[in-house]
Motif scaffolding. Structure first.
Motif, PDB file in Angstrom:
ATOM      1  N   SER A  12      -2.772   0.993   7.032  1.00 46.09           N
ATOM      2  CA  SER A  12      -3.896   1.771   7.540  1.00 46.09           C
ATOM      3  C   SER A  12      -4.546   1.188   8.803  1.00 46.09           C
ATOM      4  O   SER A  12      -5.487   1.770   9.326  1.00 46.09           O
TER       5      SER A  12
ATOM      6  N   THR B 197      -8.677   9.868   5.223  1.00 43.01           N
ATOM      7  CA  THR B 197      -8.234   9.327   3.946  1.00 43.01           C
ATOM      8  C   THR B 197      -8.167   7.806   3.962  1.00 43.01           C
ATOM      9  O   THR B 197      -8.695   7.151   3.073  1.00 43.01           O
ATOM     10  N   CYS B 198      -7.523   7.220   4.980  1.00 40.26           N
ATOM     11  CA  CYS B 198      -7.369   5.750   5.009  1.00 40.26           C
ATOM     12  C   CYS B 198      -8.105   5.091   6.170  1.00 40.26           C
ATOM     13  O   CYS B 198      -8.168   3.871   6.246  1.00 40.26           O
TER      14      CYS B 198
ATOM     15  N   CYS C 233      -0.058   6.893   3.140  1.00 43.75           N
ATOM     16  CA  CYS C 233      -1.236   7.764   3.180  1.00 43.75           C
ATOM     17  C   CYS C 233      -0.778   9.226   3.238  1.00 43.75           C
ATOM     18  O   CYS C 233       0.021   9.592   4.092  1.00 43.75           O
TER      19      CYS C 233
ATOM     20  N   MET D 146       0.837  -1.199   0.000  1.00 48.16           N
ATOM     21  CA  MET D 146       0.000   0.000   0.000  1.00 48.16           C
ATOM     22  C   MET D 146       0.875   1.253   0.000  1.00 48.16           C
ATOM     23  O   MET D 146       1.877   1.285   0.686  1.00 48.16           O
TER      24      MET D 146
ATOM     25  N   CYS E 204      -8.282   8.947  10.562  1.00 45.61           N
ATOM     26  CA  CYS E 204      -7.797   9.495   9.293  1.00 45.61           C
ATOM     27  C   CYS E 204      -8.928   9.507   8.267  1.00 45.61           C
ATOM     28  O   CYS E 204      -9.535   8.470   8.001  1.00 45.61           O
TER      29      CYS E 204
ATOM     30  N   GLU F  95       1.914   3.549   5.744  1.00 44.16           N
ATOM     31  CA  GLU F  95       1.626   2.627   4.647  1.00 44.16           C
ATOM     32  C   GLU F  95       0.603   1.585   5.061  1.00 44.16           C
ATOM     33  O   GLU F  95       0.003   0.930   4.224  1.00 44.16           O
TER      34      GLU F  95
ATOM     35  N   ARG G 232      -7.286   5.067   9.314  1.00 47.49           N
ATOM     36  CA  ARG G 232      -6.453   4.642  10.448  1.00 47.49           C
ATOM     37  C   ARG G 232      -6.787   5.448  11.696  1.00 47.49           C
ATOM     38  O   ARG G 232      -6.989   6.660  11.636  1.00 47.49           O
TER      39      ARG G 232
END
Ligand SMILES: [Zn+2]
Ligand SMILES: [Zn+2]
Length: 149
Positions: free
Chosen positions: A12, A34-35, A4, A1, A32, A10, A37
């Motif tokens: 998540s 975006t991912c 992020c 991956m 997060c 990398e 996490r």
């Protein structure tokens, strides 16, 4: 991956590293946008500390918490390499070189050879889907299941 762009990891689902279920159930998380996490951002009002204020064994582990430092300080923080009197290395996140200097003044056993960060993520950015809150019980189970995949 790939890494992020929001939280710099990398993986998540790598955090929480220690006692993950307890952390997810009891502590406020940076989620997060975006991912997905979750990064512990719980503030201990007694000691005025968050997870990112503690020393880390490696710069890689510190990087997993760097986003919470950046988000809290609203600017790009830095990971600095510190050496103890015995020469043991540790990594700590500071807002800037000035807060590192203050820390070194109070902790005379610690030194920082290069007063520049080993890692920083510039420029500081905010992301629209970031959430700062505790997870629901269902979200904790879901996240824990995803960690095992
Ligand atoms: Zn926690
Ligand atoms: Zn992320």
């Amino acid at each position: 991956m790939p890494r992020c762009q929001e939280c710099y990891s990398e993986n998540s689902r790598i955090t929480p590293l220690l006692k993950p279920r307890g952390c997810l159930q009891n502590h406020t998380q940076y989620i997060c946008g975006t991912c997905g996490r979750c990064i512990c951002i719980e503030h201990d009002p007694v000691r005025n500390l968050q997870r990112w204020n503690f020393p880390f064994k490696s710069a890689e582990i510190a990087a997993l918490y760097l986003r919470t430092a950046d988000y809290t300080s609203k600017k790009p923080c830095g990971i600095y390499e510190l050496k103890s009197g015995t020469g043991r290395a540790s990594y700590k996140i500071f807002e800037d070189a000035e807060s590192l200097r203050l820390y070194l003044q109070k902790n005379r056993d610690k030194t920082c050879k290069r007063m520049v960060p080993v890692y920083t993520a510039e420029p500081y950015r905010e992301y629209p889907h970031t959430r700062i809150r505790k997870l629901t019980a269902g979200e904790v189970e879901h996240y824990m299941a995803e960690r095992k995949e």
